[in-house]
Design an enzyme around this catalytic site. Structure first.
Site, short mmCIF file in Angstrom:
data_model
loop_
_atom_site.label_atom_id
_atom_site.label_comp_id
_atom_site.label_asym_id
_atom_site.label_seq_id
_atom_site.Cartn_x
_atom_site.Cartn_y
_atom_site.Cartn_z
N GLU A 85 86.96 48.11 138.43
CA GLU A 85 87.80 48.08 137.08
C GLU A 85 87.36 48.76 136.15
O GLU A 85 86.14 48.92 135.81
CB GLU A 85 87.77 46.40 136.77
CG GLU A 85 88.38 46.23 135.36
CD GLU A 85 88.54 44.69 134.98
OE1 GLU A 85 88.36 43.83 135.99
OE2 GLU A 85 88.94 44.30 134.01
N LYS B 108 79.98 42.35 136.15
CA LYS B 108 80.03 43.37 135.12
C LYS B 108 78.94 44.56 135.30
O LYS B 108 77.73 44.13 135.81
CB LYS B 108 79.85 42.84 133.79
CG LYS B 108 80.66 41.84 133.46
CD LYS B 108 81.92 42.67 132.66
CE LYS B 108 83.11 41.71 132.20
NZ LYS B 108 84.24 42.33 131.68
N SER C 224 84.03 36.10 136.37
CA SER C 224 83.64 37.27 135.82
C SER C 224 81.92 37.04 135.41
O SER C 224 81.75 36.06 134.82
CB SER C 224 84.28 37.48 134.70
OG SER C 224 83.75 38.78 134.03
N ASP D 272 83.39 45.52 137.38
CA ASP D 272 84.10 45.96 135.93
C ASP D 272 82.99 46.84 135.18
O ASP D 272 82.11 46.24 134.68
CB ASP D 272 84.54 44.87 135.39
CG ASP D 272 85.41 44.91 133.88
OD1 ASP D 272 85.60 46.36 133.49
OD2 ASP D 272 85.75 44.10 133.32
N ASP E 299 92.22 47.88 133.02
CA ASP E 299 92.59 46.75 132.03
C ASP E 299 92.48 47.07 130.60
O ASP E 299 93.69 47.27 130.08
CB ASP E 299 90.89 46.20 132.05
CG ASP E 299 90.83 45.00 131.03
OD1 ASP E 299 91.54 44.93 129.97
OD2 ASP E 299 89.70 44.30 131.36
N GLY F 55 90.81 37.18 131.68
CA GLY F 55 90.11 36.21 130.44
C GLY F 55 89.29 37.02 129.47
O GLY F 55 88.89 38.25 129.53
N LYS G 13 96.05 40.93 130.27
CA LYS G 13 95.47 39.98 129.42
C LYS G 13 96.61 39.87 128.37
O LYS G 13 97.02 40.65 127.74
CB LYS G 13 94.08 40.29 128.59
CG LYS G 13 93.06 40.50 129.88
CD LYS G 13 91.85 40.84 129.07
CE LYS G 13 90.68 41.12 130.25
NZ LYS G 13 89.36 41.48 129.35
N LYS H 22 83.65 38.77 140.33
CA LYS H 22 83.45 40.25 139.54
C LYS H 22 82.25 40.37 138.81
O LYS H 22 82.11 39.40 138.08
CB LYS H 22 84.86 40.22 138.70
CG LYS H 22 84.75 41.41 137.53
CD LYS H 22 86.03 41.40 136.71
CE LYS H 22 85.56 41.32 135.37
NZ LYS H 22 87.15 41.44 134.54
O1 OSB Z 1 86.61 43.12 130.75
O2 OSB Z 1 87.48 41.14 131.39
C1 OSB Z 1 86.62 41.89 130.61
C2 OSB Z 1 85.31 39.13 128.19
C3 OSB Z 1 85.21 39.73 127.04
C4 OSB Z 1 85.65 41.06 127.04
C5 OSB Z 1 86.20 41.73 128.36
C6 OSB Z 1 86.11 41.16 129.33
C7 OSB Z 1 85.64 39.85 129.35
C8 OSB Z 1 85.58 38.96 130.72
C9 OSB Z 1 85.58 37.53 130.37
O3 OSB Z 1 85.17 39.40 131.71
C10 OSB Z 1 86.13 36.92 131.56
C11 OSB Z 1 86.56 35.27 131.32
O4 OSB Z 1 87.01 34.86 130.26
O5 OSB Z 1 86.13 34.20 132.11
MG MG Z 2 87.77 44.30 132.37
#
Ligand code: OSB
Ligand code: MG
Length: 367
Positions: free
Chosen positions: A214, A163, A135, A189, A239, A291, A263, A161
């Site tokens: 996402e 953001k 991510s 995402d 999510d 994560g 999660k 992925k």
């Molecule tokens: O949307 O997946 C998410 C971290 C904090 C809050 C939301 C998200 C995330 C990550 C972290 O994408 C990914 C990771 O822990 O490797």
């Molecule tokens: Mg997410």
């Protein structure tokens, strides 16, 4: 088992680099470690919500309050035959799944250790090669992003992925796709940054051959995602709004998602995670494990969960070294050629570095 001792311990861990999402920037993590002891065996869990209420309404502080003032006082001294007995004890507490999960997953570790089994075998996992996705936080510019993702692809991650957020989307995705080539699994995402009024921008994403988009819309929405899905070729992944197997059923009914990001913290622990996995498997919904920038304790739980056959896509279980100069567990989580393997020790399969943890501790509460 009779719960003889519970310890809540807040630690602070500084990330190697800041992680930016559409809702904010994280550099210092505040993590609550939960331990449960009985009969000389100790199980470990972690509360993985963020410090600020950007991803979920829960924060480290609200989780401390809920665990310290409601959950731990009610659970201490109780006798449980199996981890699922915990559900009846927390049922009167509405919401706060991340707080509930912190203690629930420690119980699963305890029961697996008591059974002398690795947690992944205890929960019925079978997969021994777990594909890892990365991510990637929002970067300063499309060029900086392209350079970064290319390096990461070379490290071996099987999916990248990105953001994204409003105004930081199409040019970034175009640059990343160009750098990675057409066959790399690429996803985005949005962490709820868009509305149905942005449908034209979201449709533009179809041209980049993304594995999924996402959580483009509101954090508690399932219905509008169903509407959006009708206008896109790219599958949607949910999510934030998925807290239970029933939520996955609703998403399926609304046509809102073909993919689910699971999660453990967001759904209240392992038990609900297993129900979601079973539901996705039975209904052909693609599944992967997300994560929350966890320490190694949370990541070890994530690794165990992904061994269930229902997990069909690369999960966000990047190795410890991606986030930490030194993780609080040994062995650390590692990755080779984009694969991580289940941990073979009993329970979560890792030992905690208690001296390091003592140095990172900011408060402790014992029951
Ligand atoms: O949307 O997946 C998410 C971290 C904090 C809050 C939301 C998200 C995330 C990550 C972290 O994408 C990914 C990771 O822990 O490797
Ligand atoms: Mg997410």
């Amino acid at each position: 088992m009779k719960i003889e001792k519970i310890e809540l311990r807040e630690i602070r861990m500084t990330m190697k680099t800041a992680f930016e999402t559409s809702f904010g920037v994280t550099q210092e993590r505040r993590i609550i470690l939960v331990s449960i002891s009985s009969g000389g065996v100790t199980g470990y869990g972690e509360v993985s919500c963020n410090e600020t209420p950007g991803y979920s309404y829960e924060t480290t502080e609200t989780a401390w309050h809920i665990l310290n003032d409601f959950i731990a006082p009610n659970v201490i001294g109780k006798t449980l035959e199996q981890p699922s007995d915990y559900q009846a004890l927390v049922k009167p507490l509405r919401g706060h799944p991340f707080a509930k999960a912190g203690l629930e997953i420690a119980l699963w570790d305890w029961f697996a250790k008591a059974a002398n089994l690795p947690l992944w075998k205890f929960i019925g996992g079978t997969k021994t090669e777990l594909p890892v996705g990365l991510s990637v936080g929002i970067k300063k510019s499309p060029e900086a992003l392209a350079e970064f993702v290319l390096e990461q692809q070379q490290i071996g991650y099987q999916r990248i992925k990105l953001k994204i957020g409003r105004g930081r989307d199409l040019s970034y995705v175009a640059a990343a796709r160009e750098a990675l080539g057409t066959s790399m699994n690429l996803t985005v995402d949005a962490n709820s940054d868009y509305t149905l009024e942005d449908i034209d921008i979201l449709r533009e994403l179809d041209q980049y051959n993304l594995q999924y988009i996402e959580q483009p819309l509101e954090n508690d929405d399932i219905i509008d995602h169903g509407t959006l899905a009708k206008h896109l070729k790219t599958p949607l992944c949910l999510d934030e709004p998925i807290h239970s197997a029933a939520d996955v059923r609703r998403a399926l009914q609304m046509g809102a998602a073909k993919v689910i990001n699971l999660k453990i913290g967001r759904v209240g622990g392992h038990l609900e995670s297993h129900k979601i996995a079973a539901y996705c498997q039975a209904n052909n919904i693609a599944l992967w494990c997300g994560g929350m920038l966890e320490s190694g304790v949370g990541r070890a739980h994530n690794v165990a969960l992904q061994t269930l056959a229902a997990f069909t896509m690369a999960s966000d279980t990047a190795p410890s070294s991606r986030y930490w100069h030194e993780d609080i567990i040994e062995p650390e989580i590692t990755m080779h050629n984009g694969i991580t393997k289940p941990l073979e020790g009993i329970g979560i399969g890792v030992n905690l570095k208690h001296d390091l943890i003592a140095k990172l501790t900011t408060r402790v509460s014992s029951f």
